[in-house]
Design a protein around this motif. Structure first.
Motif, PDB file in Angstrom:
ATOM      1  N   LEU A 188       0.834  -1.206   0.000  1.00 21.34           N
ATOM      2  CA  LEU A 188       0.000   0.000   0.000  1.00 21.34           C
ATOM      3  C   LEU A 188       0.869   1.255   0.000  1.00 21.34           C
ATOM      4  O   LEU A 188       1.818   1.359   0.772  1.00 21.34           O
ATOM      5  CB  LEU A 188      -0.912  -0.010   1.234  1.00 21.34           C
ATOM      6  N   THR A 189       0.536   2.207  -0.857  1.00 19.12           N
ATOM      7  CA  THR A 189       1.336   3.433  -0.968  1.00 19.12           C
ATOM      8  C   THR A 189       0.522   4.705  -0.802  1.00 19.12           C
ATOM      9  O   THR A 189       1.094   5.800  -0.785  1.00 19.12           O
ATOM     10  CB  THR A 189       2.038   3.505  -2.334  1.00 19.12           C
ATOM     11  N   THR A 190      -0.774   4.583  -0.633  1.00 12.66           N
ATOM     12  CA  THR A 190      -1.613   5.774  -0.468  1.00 12.66           C
ATOM     13  C   THR A 190      -2.926   5.387   0.180  1.00 12.66           C
ATOM     14  O   THR A 190      -3.339   4.223   0.118  1.00 12.66           O
ATOM     15  CB  THR A 190      -1.871   6.454  -1.833  1.00 12.66           C
ATOM     16  N   GLY A 191      -3.574   6.340   0.836  1.00 12.35           N
ATOM     17  CA  GLY A 191      -4.852   6.055   1.472  1.00 12.35           C
ATOM     18  C   GLY A 191      -5.127   7.029   2.591  1.00 12.35           C
ATOM     19  O   GLY A 191      -4.746   8.201   2.527  1.00 12.35           O
ATOM     20  N   THR A 192      -5.769   6.537   3.625  1.00 14.23           N
ATOM     21  CA  THR A 192      -6.045   7.342   4.810  1.00 14.23           C
ATOM     22  C   THR A 192      -5.585   6.585   6.052  1.00 14.23           C
ATOM     23  O   THR A 192      -5.481   5.363   6.043  1.00 14.23           O
ATOM     24  CB  THR A 192      -7.542   7.658   4.953  1.00 14.23           C
ATOM     25  N   VAL A 193      -5.316   7.342   7.116  1.00 17.12           N
ATOM     26  CA  VAL A 193      -4.925   6.753   8.386  1.00 17.12           C
ATOM     27  C   VAL A 193      -5.719   7.434   9.493  1.00 17.12           C
ATOM     28  O   VAL A 193      -5.944   8.641   9.460  1.00 17.12           O
ATOM     29  CB  VAL A 193      -3.395   6.903   8.633  1.00 17.12           C
ATOM     30  N   SER A 194      -6.169   6.645  10.449  1.00 16.27           N
ATOM     31  CA  SER A 194      -6.889   7.194  11.598  1.00 16.27           C
ATOM     32  C   SER A 194      -6.503   6.412  12.840  1.00 16.27           C
ATOM     33  O   SER A 194      -5.900   5.344  12.758  1.00 16.27           O
ATOM     34  CB  SER A 194      -8.409   7.129  11.386  1.00 16.27           C
ATOM     35  N   GLY A 195      -6.860   6.961  13.997  1.00 14.07           N
ATOM     36  CA  GLY A 195      -6.527   6.304  15.240  1.00 14.07           C
ATOM     37  C   GLY A 195      -7.616   6.450  16.276  1.00 14.07           C
ATOM     38  O   GLY A 195      -8.473   7.332  16.169  1.00 14.07           O
ATOM     39  N   ALA A 196      -7.580   5.582  17.265  1.00 15.41           N
ATOM     40  CA  ALA A 196      -8.524   5.648  18.382  1.00 15.41           C
ATOM     41  C   ALA A 196      -7.824   5.134  19.631  1.00 15.41           C
ATOM     42  O   ALA A 196      -6.959   4.253  19.560  1.00 15.41           O
ATOM     43  CB  ALA A 196      -9.773   4.818  18.091  1.00 15.41           C
ATOM     44  N   LEU A 197      -8.184   5.707  20.783  1.00 14.29           N
ATOM     45  CA  LEU A 197      -7.587   5.344  22.055  1.00 14.29           C
ATOM     46  C   LEU A 197      -8.654   5.060  23.087  1.00 14.29           C
ATOM     47  O   LEU A 197      -9.756   5.626  23.036  1.00 14.29           O
ATOM     48  CB  LEU A 197      -6.687   6.472  22.568  1.00 14.29           C
ATOM     49  N   ALA A 198      -8.341   4.193  24.051  1.00 14.82           N
ATOM     50  CA  ALA A 198      -9.257   3.890  25.141  1.00 14.82           C
ATOM     51  C   ALA A 198      -8.463   3.751  26.432  1.00 14.82           C
ATOM     52  O   ALA A 198      -7.328   3.290  26.426  1.00 14.82           O
ATOM     53  CB  ALA A 198     -10.042   2.608  24.860  1.00 14.82           C
ATOM     54  N   GLY A 199      -9.095   4.147  27.539  1.00 17.46           N
ATOM     55  CA  GLY A 199      -8.435   4.052  28.833  1.00 17.46           C
ATOM     56  C   GLY A 199      -8.334   5.408  29.489  1.00 17.46           C
ATOM     57  O   GLY A 199      -8.884   6.397  29.000  1.00 17.46           O
ATOM     58  N   GLU A 200      -7.609   5.481  30.601  1.00 12.76           N
ATOM     59  CA  GLU A 200      -7.484   6.735  31.324  1.00 12.76           C
ATOM     60  C   GLU A 200      -6.851   7.799  30.426  1.00 12.76           C
ATOM     61  O   GLU A 200      -5.847   7.531  29.761  1.00 12.76           O
ATOM     62  CB  GLU A 200      -6.655   6.536  32.594  1.00 12.76           C
TER      63      GLU A 200
END
Length: 324
Positions: free
Chosen positions: A190-202
């Motif tokens: 893969l050389t292109t696209g989108t990136v996202s993130g998510a976090l959980a916890g304190e």
């Protein structure tokens, strides 16, 4: 080849001493760390010089290669200073903790014509080497999905205070998702696209998170955490599953297994080749005057994706476009 260490807050600084122990062509000439006791611990067995300031070390010693493994937020400055001093850089992950630092590193590497190698050790594990051969052979067909799990033991009592300070640590995804993002791109191309993130916890120190990458025909999900139970026999049961049009492959890194299932073959364990130590191939390439297989541009890309995933997770969780 004269090697120095700039920052030794993380024991991965020993990736380079492992090669110095094996090859006469490598010499540890100096170690710098704000904690003199830490620096002495690495330097003394090799008769290397000791410094508490990495810039003073660079000015006096002029090493060929600098290993950067200090406090995460301090690494960007150390990498730039080493490049400006004319040294190639090997770096423990994370390479840096901000996009501004990453830009400065990219500019310094280009300006000084020096290599920056992020030591992505999963790239050299036997399971990874065997899996890339499966991918290249076409046995999995076209890979559409990659799902990974990167659990770790926190071992909180043994962690330094800076580790729990977001401004010095840089965030969970920037720290732990780098290896699986690299492996996923390695397998999918893969050389292109989108990136996202998510976090959980304190909020002060989230202990679970995901980085998600999408691109033409590919969906990648990398889950990472500091939640491996203390009684577990493994520091982390690291896994990745590749799902293709002709089959699946499950990499069980911590268990030293690669399990292949295809439309024609039931599940079986793929024989594993020998692996490589994290700094083995990069240092040999530099010693031979060659570009390491983990290039500067790739090291910068993988770091950027992890930083963007962290940025998304700490803001609105929206996907951010990227391209190599």
């Amino acid at each position: 080849m004269r090697i120095a260490i700039a920052g030794a807050a993380h024991p991965h600084a020993r990736y380079v001493t492992a090669e110095i122990d094996r090859y006469d062509e490598f010499e540890l000439v100096a170690v710098a760390d704000p904690d003199r006791v830490v620096a002495e611990g690495y330097a003394t067995p090799y008769g290397a010089k000791v410094f508490t300031d990495h810039q003073q070390m660079l000015d006096e010693v002029h090493p060929d290669v600098v290993m950067v493994a200090g406090i995460y937020a301090d690494r960007g400055r150390a990498v730039v200073d080493a490049l400006n001093a004319g040294s190639h850089v090997l770096a423990d992950k994370p390479l840096c903790t901000s996009l501004a630092d990453l830009t400065a590193i990219a500019e310094a590497a280009e300006r000084n014509s020096r290599h920056v190698v992020l030591l992505l050790e999963k790239r050299y594990y036997p399971e990874t080497l065997a899996a890339i051969e499966l991918v290249r052979s076409g046995e999995l067909g076209t890979i559409h999905g990659v799902v990974s799990s990167g659990p770790h033991k926190l071992n909180r009592p043994s962690r330094p205070e800076w580790f729990f300070d977001r401004t010095r640590y840089g965030g969970l995804l920037n720290d732990l998702a780098v290896h699986d993002i690299d492996a996923a791109l390695y397998f999918t191309g893969l050389t292109t696209g989108t990136v996202s993130g998510a976090l959980a916890g304190e909020p002060a120190f989230p202990r679970y998170g995901t980085a998600t990458l999408t691109g033409p025909g590919v969906l990648i999900t990398a889950g990472v955490d500091w939640l491996t139970p203390a009684a577990s026999p493994l520091h982390g049961d690291y896994r990745m599953k590749l799902t293709g049009t002709e089959g699946t492959a499950e990499l069980q890194w911590a268990r030293h297994r690669l399990i292949l299932t295809t439309n024609e073959k039931p599940p079986y364990d793929v024989p594993l080749p020998p692996g490589h130590r994290p700094a083995e191939l990069p240092l040999q390439a530099l010693a031979d005057g060659n570009e390491p297989d983990i290039t500067t541009s790739h090291s910068l890309l993988i770091t950027r994706l992890a930083l963007l995933a962290q940025q998304s997770a700490e803001s609105d969780n929206l996907p951010i476009p990227w391209s190599s």
